[in-house]
Design a protein around this motif. Sequence first.
Motif, mmCIF file in Angstrom:
data_model
loop_
_atom_site.group_PDB
_atom_site.id
_atom_site.type_symbol
_atom_site.label_atom_id
_atom_site.label_comp_id
_atom_site.label_asym_id
_atom_site.label_seq_id
_atom_site.Cartn_x
_atom_site.Cartn_y
_atom_site.Cartn_z
ATOM 1 N N TRP A 33 0.840 -1.204 0.000
ATOM 2 C CA TRP A 33 0.000 0.000 0.000
ATOM 3 C C TRP A 33 0.871 1.249 0.000
ATOM 4 O O TRP A 33 0.655 2.182 -0.760
ATOM 5 C CB TRP A 33 -0.911 0.008 1.239
ATOM 6 C CG TRP A 33 -2.014 -1.005 1.165
ATOM 7 C CD1 TRP A 33 -2.108 -2.016 0.264
ATOM 8 C CD2 TRP A 33 -3.148 -1.081 2.011
ATOM 9 N NE1 TRP A 33 -3.238 -2.744 0.502
ATOM 10 C CE2 TRP A 33 -3.899 -2.196 1.583
ATOM 11 C CE3 TRP A 33 -3.608 -0.336 3.104
ATOM 12 C CZ2 TRP A 33 -5.079 -2.564 2.196
ATOM 13 C CZ3 TRP A 33 -4.790 -0.717 3.714
ATOM 14 C CH2 TRP A 33 -5.516 -1.830 3.261
ATOM 15 N N VAL A 34 1.870 1.253 0.848
ATOM 16 C CA VAL A 34 2.757 2.418 0.934
ATOM 17 C C VAL A 34 3.465 2.618 -0.405
ATOM 18 O O VAL A 34 3.518 3.729 -0.936
ATOM 19 C CB VAL A 34 3.780 2.230 2.076
ATOM 20 C CG1 VAL A 34 4.799 3.369 2.066
ATOM 21 C CG2 VAL A 34 3.067 2.169 3.418
ATOM 22 N N GLY A 35 3.972 1.529 -0.968
ATOM 23 C CA GLY A 35 4.674 1.606 -2.244
ATOM 24 C C GLY A 35 3.772 2.144 -3.343
ATOM 25 O O GLY A 35 4.170 3.007 -4.131
ATOM 26 N N THR A 36 2.520 1.666 -3.371
ATOM 27 C CA THR A 36 1.576 2.119 -4.384
ATOM 28 C C THR A 36 1.340 3.624 -4.257
ATOM 29 O O THR A 36 1.366 4.359 -5.250
ATOM 30 C CB THR A 36 0.235 1.370 -4.239
ATOM 31 O OG1 THR A 36 0.506 -0.022 -4.186
ATOM 32 C CG2 THR A 36 -0.697 1.690 -5.382
ATOM 33 N N ALA A 37 1.150 4.071 -3.030
ATOM 34 C CA ALA A 37 0.898 5.495 -2.799
ATOM 35 C C ALA A 37 2.093 6.318 -3.273
ATOM 36 O O ALA A 37 1.924 7.323 -3.975
ATOM 37 C CB ALA A 37 0.632 5.738 -1.317
ATOM 38 N N LEU A 38 3.294 5.870 -2.947
ATOM 39 C CA LEU A 38 4.502 6.601 -3.353
ATOM 40 C C LEU A 38 4.613 6.670 -4.873
ATOM 41 O O LEU A 38 4.906 7.721 -5.439
ATOM 42 C CB LEU A 38 5.739 5.922 -2.778
ATOM 43 C CG LEU A 38 6.117 6.311 -1.353
ATOM 44 C CD1 LEU A 38 7.324 5.511 -0.889
ATOM 45 C CD2 LEU A 38 6.415 7.812 -1.285
ATOM 46 N N ALA A 39 4.353 5.523 -5.529
ATOM 47 C CA ALA A 39 4.478 5.474 -6.983
ATOM 48 C C ALA A 39 3.490 6.423 -7.635
ATOM 49 O O ALA A 39 3.832 7.151 -8.578
ATOM 50 C CB ALA A 39 4.259 4.047 -7.479
ATOM 51 N N LEU A 40 2.239 6.441 -7.119
ATOM 52 C CA LEU A 40 1.227 7.329 -7.681
ATOM 53 C C LEU A 40 1.638 8.787 -7.512
ATOM 54 O O LEU A 40 1.498 9.598 -8.432
ATOM 55 C CB LEU A 40 -0.130 7.088 -7.003
ATOM 56 C CG LEU A 40 -0.845 5.808 -7.455
ATOM 57 C CD1 LEU A 40 -2.113 5.593 -6.636
ATOM 58 C CD2 LEU A 40 -1.182 5.878 -8.938
#
Lengths: 313, 268
Positions: A33-40
């Motif tokens: 989840w954290v990674g997805t948020a950062l990528a977005l």
Amino acid sequence: MGVAHPTEIRIEPGVAEAVSRLTVVPQRRYGIWVGTALALFLAFLIIRAFASNPAFAWPTVVGYLLHPSVMRGLGNTLMLTAVIMILAIVVGTVIAIMRVSPSPVLRSFAGLYVWFFRGVPALIQLIFWFNLSLLVREVSLTIPFVGTLFSVRTNDFMTPFFSAVVALSLCEAGYMAEIIRAGIKSVPSGQAEAASALGMPYRLILKRITLPQAMRFVLPPTGNEAINLLKMTSLVTFIAVDDLFYSAQSIYARTFETIPLLIVVAFWYLAVVSVMSVGQHFLERHFGRSDTRRDPMTMRFLRNFISLRGISR
Amino acid sequence: MSDVKDENRARFGVPADSMVFARGVRKSYGPLEVLKGVDLDVPVGSVACIIGPSGSGKSTFLRCINHLEKLSAGILLVDSQFVGYDLRDDKLYEVKDDLLCQRRAETGMLFQSFNLFSHMTVMENLIEAPMQVRRIPPDQAKAEAEILLRRVGLLDKVDRYPRELSGGQQQRVAIARAMAMKPKVLLFDEPTSALDPELVGEVLQVMRDLAESGMTMVVVTHEIGFAREIGDQLVFMDGGVIIERGAPREMIANPVSPRTREFLSRVL
């Protein structure tokens, strides 16, 4: 006394009900989840930078996208890539066959070839061939008692385009030779043995049995090589061949619209690479046909469909 | 042609009905001698079965027959002719590749791992060598292939690729492929060793049919039952030499050599 082995297991209604009441709670993956948020967030920043920074000058990019000299450069890049790749495959196949030959002299010659042409940077080879006239003033064919059949000054035929073709084909052939050799080695030796037991001569075995089977292993890395080569041809800018990059350079040298023209160049390289990747996919499927069962697409679709249904339930 | 055969017969004492004739066959790889003088006679239309422990040289000997391996010493004649040489003035001249291939095509060979061409369908496997080596027109090659496939019971698999077939079916296709070259003799190198036990029978049945139709066969095998039932002679090899040979039933029932007895007691 031994343990009694039941011949039948009966499930009590209460047990069956208790089993069916169970539900599975998926594991929480906070890292994802954290990674997805950062990528977005990163994607947002990049897109905003591309859209808002006036230096990208998108209208200029669009204006040059189909500019005649860019188109001519793109045409030359494509032609260079095609000609060099074809020559590299031909030369590479010959070198690869020499590398698996029974003769130690042929094997060493092929080994030296690969060692040299893979070892020296392509740019240096390119400039070397372009300057061949410094080493050899003229090329002539003289036969004893007959006389000189022809004689050409090196500078007359070593045009930029021709030296680019020679240099990059020889260089690329070194890589292709290794790929094709690995492909030949990957064919089980029993195949050639069975063919020779059937009375097929060596050259026929290579042509009909070994090389076609090697194709399956050779194709994916060859696709990568073709894509690499497409980009490598931008080196010919150094010897003033009118390729895609050179044409863009000669425009921004006049107008100073450097970034927009680099974007135009990048756009065309990406477009061609994308088309090549699709082509590679279909070629691989064609040559891998004996690998898969009949109707591979239908089967795969059915299998995925069934497993999707299974999960959704 | 027959002059050469007559000459060889007179010179080396080859029997008139000989298909495979081996005298003093030796084969070395560097310092390692794998065959140490093998003599064998296989008459036309007969079946010779070779048994022996692994490393005894039986497969190497088989590969010498069709010249996949060159002899180090001795002579090996197929149908009273050298496969890889021409004999002139006491010298054996190695023949050119094309002639070697033509002669080698007269001996079919079957392998433990089948070795069907994996990029070709069953039909393509069968017509490849007849068309490329014998220059037989496609229609004729296909018609002959269909007859052979019917014979091994696999006519319905013509368009399949080898990996879509079971091991037993692959080996039957391989036999049909070898037969498509109309060989004078078939060499089998442990044809059933790589098969699941329940698939061995179908391959042995095809081999039995071939033997009954009068095909000359040299079979390296571990199937003692097959050797006893189909073999005209049984050969036991160990350490690069033939230890014992004879009629299969008698030899299996009463082996003379203690080494044969020991080997048979382990495989029976």
